[in-house]
Design a protein around this motif. Structure first.
Motif, short mmCIF file in Angstrom:
data_model
loop_
_atom_site.label_atom_id
_atom_site.label_comp_id
_atom_site.label_asym_id
_atom_site.label_seq_id
_atom_site.Cartn_x
_atom_site.Cartn_y
_atom_site.Cartn_z
N HIS A 244 -37.10 -75.27 -60.09
CA HIS A 244 -35.72 -75.14 -60.56
C HIS A 244 -34.88 -74.22 -59.67
O HIS A 244 -33.72 -73.94 -59.97
N SER A 245 -35.48 -73.71 -58.59
CA SER A 245 -34.76 -72.79 -57.71
C SER A 245 -33.53 -73.48 -57.11
O SER A 245 -33.63 -74.55 -56.53
N SER A 246 -32.38 -72.84 -57.27
CA SER A 246 -31.14 -73.49 -56.80
C SER A 246 -30.07 -72.48 -56.39
O SER A 246 -28.90 -72.68 -56.63
N GLU A 247 -30.50 -71.36 -55.81
CA GLU A 247 -29.54 -70.34 -55.39
C GLU A 247 -28.98 -70.71 -54.02
O GLU A 247 -29.42 -70.22 -52.97
N ALA A 248 -27.99 -71.59 -54.02
CA ALA A 248 -27.45 -72.13 -52.77
C ALA A 248 -26.89 -71.05 -51.86
O ALA A 248 -27.12 -71.07 -50.64
N TYR A 249 -26.15 -70.09 -52.42
CA TYR A 249 -25.52 -69.05 -51.60
C TYR A 249 -26.58 -68.18 -50.95
O TYR A 249 -26.50 -67.88 -49.75
N ARG A 250 -27.59 -67.79 -51.73
CA ARG A 250 -28.66 -66.97 -51.15
C ARG A 250 -29.37 -67.75 -50.05
O ARG A 250 -29.79 -67.16 -49.05
N GLY A 251 -29.52 -69.06 -50.22
CA GLY A 251 -30.15 -69.87 -49.19
C GLY A 251 -29.37 -69.82 -47.88
O GLY A 251 -29.95 -69.76 -46.79
N GLU A 252 -28.04 -69.85 -47.97
CA GLU A 252 -27.20 -69.74 -46.77
C GLU A 252 -27.40 -68.38 -46.10
O GLU A 252 -27.50 -68.28 -44.87
N ILE A 253 -27.42 -67.33 -46.91
CA ILE A 253 -27.62 -65.97 -46.37
C ILE A 253 -29.00 -65.86 -45.73
O ILE A 253 -29.16 -65.24 -44.66
N GLN A 254 -29.99 -66.47 -46.37
CA GLN A 254 -31.35 -66.44 -45.83
C GLN A 254 -31.41 -67.09 -44.45
O GLN A 254 -31.99 -66.52 -43.51
N ARG A 255 -30.78 -68.24 -44.30
CA ARG A 255 -30.78 -68.92 -43.00
C ARG A 255 -30.02 -68.11 -41.96
O ARG A 255 -30.42 -68.04 -40.78
N LEU A 256 -28.91 -67.49 -42.36
CA LEU A 256 -28.14 -66.65 -41.44
C LEU A 256 -28.98 -65.48 -40.95
O LEU A 256 -28.99 -65.16 -39.75
N LEU A 257 -29.69 -64.84 -41.86
CA LEU A 257 -30.51 -63.68 -41.47
C LEU A 257 -31.67 -64.09 -40.56
O LEU A 257 -32.05 -63.34 -39.65
N TYR A 258 -32.27 -65.24 -40.85
CA TYR A 258 -33.34 -65.73 -39.97
C TYR A 258 -32.83 -65.86 -38.53
O TYR A 258 -33.50 -65.45 -37.57
N GLU A 259 -31.65 -66.44 -38.39
CA GLU A 259 -31.08 -66.65 -37.05
C GLU A 259 -30.73 -65.32 -36.39
O GLU A 259 -31.01 -65.11 -35.19
N LEU A 260 -30.13 -64.41 -37.16
CA LEU A 260 -29.79 -63.10 -36.61
C LEU A 260 -31.04 -62.33 -36.19
O LEU A 260 -31.08 -61.70 -35.13
N GLU A 261 -32.07 -62.37 -37.01
CA GLU A 261 -33.31 -61.66 -36.70
C GLU A 261 -33.99 -62.26 -35.48
O GLU A 261 -34.56 -61.54 -34.66
N GLU A 262 -33.91 -63.59 -35.35
CA GLU A 262 -34.51 -64.26 -34.20
C GLU A 262 -33.81 -63.83 -32.91
O GLU A 262 -34.47 -63.56 -31.89
#
Length: 320
Positions: A244-262
């Protein structure tokens, strides 16, 4: 690639520090960071004794984070009678998903000899998350309902179990995501609340406090390192995303942080260092403990509303 600290083969590379670590030194690194956080957040009161130990309740979901946290704290305090660990599992009523993670919790607790308690939405509230998601009376994401119910039960049962601290397994990625979300939403009051509730804004529970203090001793360890630690020790973790996980905004932030950290290793650590410093400053202005707290008209729990958020959601569900 050889380990930075010895001549054994490295099992991981921490780009933010440049270190290559073998299995032994990697495990020691994770455990050292958790223990350092316990010390720096002053989680263990100086008043704790073998005759009068502190009770630390851990929100044990069966996922990698809470399983690793429980394991490391057990290793740390197994020979220290000043701390008693209690695992608390919340069963939301999600068919298949929570049943399997509960099995992991039971296996871990029995293997470590840690006391383990289980409570469910169905027994406490008369609802199951599968049904709540299907009815959705408030037209909002499943996580919005579940977060309210879960926080309520964790707080309620931490109190009933006589907890001195309530610990959760939030890792570095979780906390950096929350920090960035609060920044981008301009929510200064939430930054203060977040700091006071679980980022070192307390040293010990004070007389008259309404809530059991929370802490996140795993918050300096990146998510991938938590997963690797669980894998290397073959811990009984249930690593599957909630259906049921559906935190769309957090998912966007997660992807942004992955890219920044990389692209810029150390970004997550920098975010949290600045965030916690800012939290300590603004918490003096937005002191959550000074809020006008009263009792919920329906359940009697502490709230700033006439009817707490949990009860208002349950009323909406019952009306369907």
């Amino acid at each position: 690639m050889e380990c930075t600290k010895c001549d054994r083969e490295a099992v991981m590379h921490a780009a933010y520090s440049g270190a290559h670590l073998c299995e032994t030194h990697f495990r020691e690194s994770v455990e050292r960071r958790v223990r350092k956080r316990v010390r720096e957040d002053s989680l263990l009161s100086g008043d704790a004794t073998p005759e009068d130990p502190e009770t630390w309740v851990i929100g044990l979901s069966g996922g990698k984070d809470s399983v690793v946290l429980t394991h490391v704290l057990h290793e740390t305090f197994e020979e220290d009678p000043r701390v008693e660990l209690v695992g608390l599992t919340i069963h939301e009523g999600i068919e298949g998903y929570r049943d399997r993670s509960l099995e992991a919790c039971v296996e871990l607790a029995e293997g470590l000899g840690v006391r383990h308690e289980v409570v469910s939405y169905e027994d406490e509230f008369g609802v199951r998350m599968d049904e709540v998601v299907e009815d959705d009376p408030e037209d909002m994401a499943a996580c919005a309902y579940c977060g309210v119910f879960r926080r309520d039960l964790l707080s309620t049962y931490a109190e009933e179990l006589g907890a001195d601290k309530l610990l959760t397994g939030h890792n570095l990625d979780d906390e950096a995501q929350t920090a960035l979300m609060n920044f981008l939403e301009g929510d200064v009051a939430q930054i203060a609340k977040h700091f006071d509730a679980s980022l070192g804004g307390f040293s010990e529970r004070k007389e008259g406090d309404e809530f059991v203090p929370r802490a996140k001793p795993l918050r300096d360890v990146p998510e991938k390192e938590v997963a690797l630690y669980a894998h290397l020790l073959d811990l009984p973790a249930h690593i599957t995303e909630c259906p049921h996980s559906s935190e769309a905004y957090r998912g966007e932030i997660q992807r942004l942080l992955y890219e920044l950290e990389e692209n810029h290793p150390g970004t997550r650590h920098s975010i949290m260092a600045g965030y916690e410093e800012l939290g300590g400053i603004v918490s003096e202005e937005y002191d959550d403990r000074s809020a006008d707290l009263g009792e919920c008209e329906r359940c009697g729990s502490t709230t700033t509303r006439e009817v707490c958020r949990k009860c208002s959601l349950l009323e909406a569900i019952e009306a369907v």
